[in-house]
Design a protein around this motif. Structure first.
Motif, short mmCIF file in Angstrom:
data_model
loop_
_atom_site.label_atom_id
_atom_site.label_comp_id
_atom_site.label_asym_id
_atom_site.label_seq_id
_atom_site.Cartn_x
_atom_site.Cartn_y
_atom_site.Cartn_z
N VAL A 169 57.08 25.51 72.70
CA VAL A 169 56.79 25.27 72.13
C VAL A 169 57.54 24.36 71.21
CG1 VAL A 169 55.26 24.83 70.12
CG2 VAL A 169 54.97 27.35 71.89
N ASP A 170 57.24 22.77 70.55
CA ASP A 170 58.59 22.10 70.29
C ASP A 170 58.60 21.57 69.31
OD1 ASP A 170 59.81 21.89 73.42
OD2 ASP A 170 58.60 20.53 73.32
N LEU A 171 58.95 21.27 68.55
CA LEU A 171 59.16 21.44 66.50
C LEU A 171 59.62 19.19 66.81
CD1 LEU A 171 59.19 21.68 63.57
CD2 LEU A 171 61.31 22.67 64.30
N HIS A 172 58.47 18.34 66.60
CA HIS A 172 58.68 17.62 65.73
C HIS A 172 58.69 16.97 64.22
CE1 HIS A 172 58.08 15.82 69.39
NE2 HIS A 172 57.81 16.69 70.26
N VAL A 173 59.17 16.53 63.65
CA VAL A 173 59.42 16.59 62.05
C VAL A 173 60.20 14.99 62.11
CG1 VAL A 173 60.50 16.71 59.70
CG2 VAL A 173 60.38 18.55 61.48
N VAL A 174 58.75 13.99 61.24
CA VAL A 174 59.04 12.39 61.09
C VAL A 174 59.69 12.10 59.58
CG1 VAL A 174 57.50 10.23 61.31
CG2 VAL A 174 57.35 12.46 62.95
N GLY B 174 61.88 6.34 58.83
CA GLY B 174 60.73 6.98 60.63
C GLY B 174 62.11 7.87 61.04
N GLY B 175 63.12 8.11 60.78
CA GLY B 175 63.58 9.29 61.56
C GLY B 175 62.56 10.30 62.09
N HIS B 176 63.01 10.07 63.52
CA HIS B 176 62.09 11.90 63.67
C HIS B 176 63.00 12.79 65.09
CE1 HIS B 176 59.17 12.37 67.55
NE2 HIS B 176 59.26 13.26 67.08
N SER B 177 63.30 13.99 64.61
CA SER B 177 63.70 14.75 65.13
C SER B 177 63.15 15.37 66.39
CB SER B 177 64.18 15.91 64.24
OG SER B 177 65.16 16.72 65.10
N TRP B 178 63.17 15.82 67.82
CA TRP B 178 62.59 16.70 68.22
C TRP B 178 64.12 16.98 69.92
CZ3 TRP B 178 61.14 14.06 73.05
CH2 TRP B 178 61.86 12.65 73.11
N TYR B 179 63.23 17.38 70.15
CA TYR B 179 64.04 17.69 71.71
C TYR B 179 64.94 16.95 72.16
CZ TYR B 179 60.88 16.99 75.05
OH TYR B 179 59.89 16.98 76.12
N GLY B 180 64.23 15.63 72.12
CA GLY B 180 64.48 14.41 73.71
C GLY B 180 65.41 14.02 71.94
N ASN B 181 65.97 14.37 70.45
CA ASN B 181 66.67 13.74 69.56
C ASN B 181 66.60 14.32 68.85
OD1 ASN B 181 67.74 10.97 67.99
ND2 ASN B 181 65.86 10.84 67.09
N ARG B 182 67.57 14.88 68.26
CA ARG B 182 67.62 16.70 68.03
C ARG B 182 68.27 15.37 66.28
NH1 ARG B 182 70.21 21.57 70.23
NH2 ARG B 182 71.64 19.65 71.46
N VAL B 183 68.91 15.00 66.23
CA VAL B 183 69.67 14.41 64.64
C VAL B 183 69.36 13.31 64.55
CG1 VAL B 183 72.19 14.11 64.13
CG2 VAL B 183 71.82 15.69 65.47
N MET B 184 69.37 13.14 63.07
CA MET B 184 68.42 11.80 62.45
C MET B 184 69.43 11.30 62.33
SD MET B 184 64.79 13.33 60.57
CE MET B 184 63.56 13.62 60.48
N PRO B 185 69.69 9.69 61.77
CA PRO B 185 70.03 8.88 61.64
C PRO B 185 70.66 9.95 59.82
CG PRO B 185 69.18 7.58 62.72
CD PRO B 185 67.93 8.78 62.62
N ASN B 186 69.62 10.40 59.39
CA ASN B 186 70.28 10.44 57.88
C ASN B 186 70.92 12.24 57.59
OD1 ASN B 186 67.96 12.39 58.25
ND2 ASN B 186 66.41 10.98 57.60
N GLY B 187 70.93 12.38 59.04
CA GLY B 187 71.34 13.89 58.67
C GLY B 187 70.74 14.99 59.31
N GLY B 188 69.36 14.52 59.10
CA GLY B 188 68.78 16.32 59.18
C GLY B 188 68.80 16.21 61.01
N PRO C 243 63.15 30.86 67.73
CA PRO C 243 62.63 29.87 66.41
C PRO C 243 63.64 29.03 66.82
CG PRO C 243 64.52 31.16 65.42
CD PRO C 243 64.52 31.81 66.09
N GLU C 244 63.16 27.31 66.44
CA GLU C 244 63.33 26.03 65.99
C GLU C 244 62.80 25.88 65.03
OE1 GLU C 244 61.79 23.40 69.19
OE2 GLU C 244 61.46 24.65 70.91
N ILE C 245 64.61 25.17 63.89
CA ILE C 245 64.68 25.55 63.06
C ILE C 245 65.67 23.69 62.61
CG2 ILE C 245 65.85 26.18 61.12
CD1 ILE C 245 66.23 29.06 62.49
N PHE C 246 64.45 22.95 61.87
CA PHE C 246 65.38 21.72 61.34
C PHE C 246 65.72 21.62 60.18
CE2 PHE C 246 64.92 17.97 58.71
CZ PHE C 246 64.88 16.89 59.09
N SER C 247 66.80 20.91 59.55
CA SER C 247 67.22 21.52 58.51
C SER C 247 67.73 20.11 57.56
CB SER C 247 68.05 22.43 58.08
OG SER C 247 69.08 22.06 58.73
N SER C 248 67.72 19.96 56.23
CA SER C 248 68.15 18.60 56.20
C SER C 248 69.15 18.93 54.62
CB SER C 248 67.58 17.69 56.45
OG SER C 248 67.51 16.49 55.27
#
Length: 250
Positions: free
Chosen positions: A146-151, A155-169, A181-186
């Motif tokens: 199962v994959d986590l996507h955070v938008v 416009g930053g989009h963090s997911w398994y193919g692009n884990r690091v956003m330009p804003n640092g998240g 777990p898969e954990i997104f943090s900012s």
């Protein structure tokens, strides 16, 4: 009455002995200068949460469960958020975790729920990067992806193919072997509308598995303004992309 108290004490001691938490340790600490790594290398086709070599004990959860039982996960509770946790055949468990400064708690429960142990500590390092937004995805089935996507609002989009956003998240790891777990943090999330999706990527040959995903959204962690929200969604069809939650930060 005394017999009942002694019996309860013995049961409690036995439960603690069955679940051992080696790290983190209880009490006060200062993690300044500690080697703490969270973003992990992914080795396909099987990727799971693992501790990197040289990881500081200040940034890991490690221990052992006696008589853990077969093919059932334990339960890990970090700062009030419960999630399934895979345990090795010998009963050991180890995973990195980005604890914030201030008070933190970790509880581990045996697969049958009869034994548990808990530790609480305070990290006083004022210069530690603090997560102001954390999104934790876990799910209840083994051998599933199962994959986590955070938008983000910018416009930053963090997911398994692009884990690091330009804003640092950033997303820590892509878990393909079940539970997460898969954990997104900012540390500095942009203000505005966020969208959290989960994608049921697949369950191997057993496509009939019903998986329940849990997403915990934590804002302003370890502060008086901390807020937590937990959402659970059933996932039935591989390839299914589900919008779990839209919210405004702050």
């Amino acid at each position: 009455m005394k017999i009942l108290l002694i019996s309860a004490l013995l049961l409690s001691t036995t439960a603690l002995a069955q679940v051992k938490i080696d790290s983190p340790n209880s009490g006060w600490r200062n993690s300044k200068g500690a080697k703490e790594a969270y973003s992990q290398d992914v080795n396909y086709p099987a990727a799971s949460v693992s501790v990197q070599e040289g990881q500081s004990p200040t940034a890991e959860i490690r221990g052992r469960i006696a008589s853990k039982g077969k093919s059932k996960p334990a339960t890990l509770v970090v700062n009030g958020v419960a999630m399934p946790m895979a345990v090795q055949e010998d009963g050991s468990f180890a995973r990195p975790y980005a604890f914030g400064r201030g008070s933190n708690s970790v509880e581990v429960r045996s697969p049958d729920g009869k034994a548990r142990n808990r530790t609480q500590f305070l990290d006083s390092y004022a210069g530690k990067t603090q997560s102001r937004l954390r999104v934790v995805l876990s799910w209840d089935s083994d051998g599933t992806d199962v994959d986590l996507h955070v938008v983000a609002p910018d416009g930053g989009h963090s997911w398994y193919g692009n884990r690091v956003m330009p804003n640092g998240g950033a997303l820590d790891v892509d878990v393909t072997t079940g539970y997460g777990p898969e954990i997104f943090s900012s540390a500095a999330p942009p203000k505005g509308n966020y969208h959290v999706y989960v994608n049921y990527y697949g369950a191997g040959q057993d496509s009939g598995i019903l998986t329940v995903a849990q997403v915990a959204i934590i804002t302003n962690e370890n502060s008086p303004n901390e807020r937590q929200e937990v959402v659970r969604v059933p996932l039935r069809a591989p390839g299914e992309l589900t919008l779990v939650k839209s919210f405004v930060f702050p």
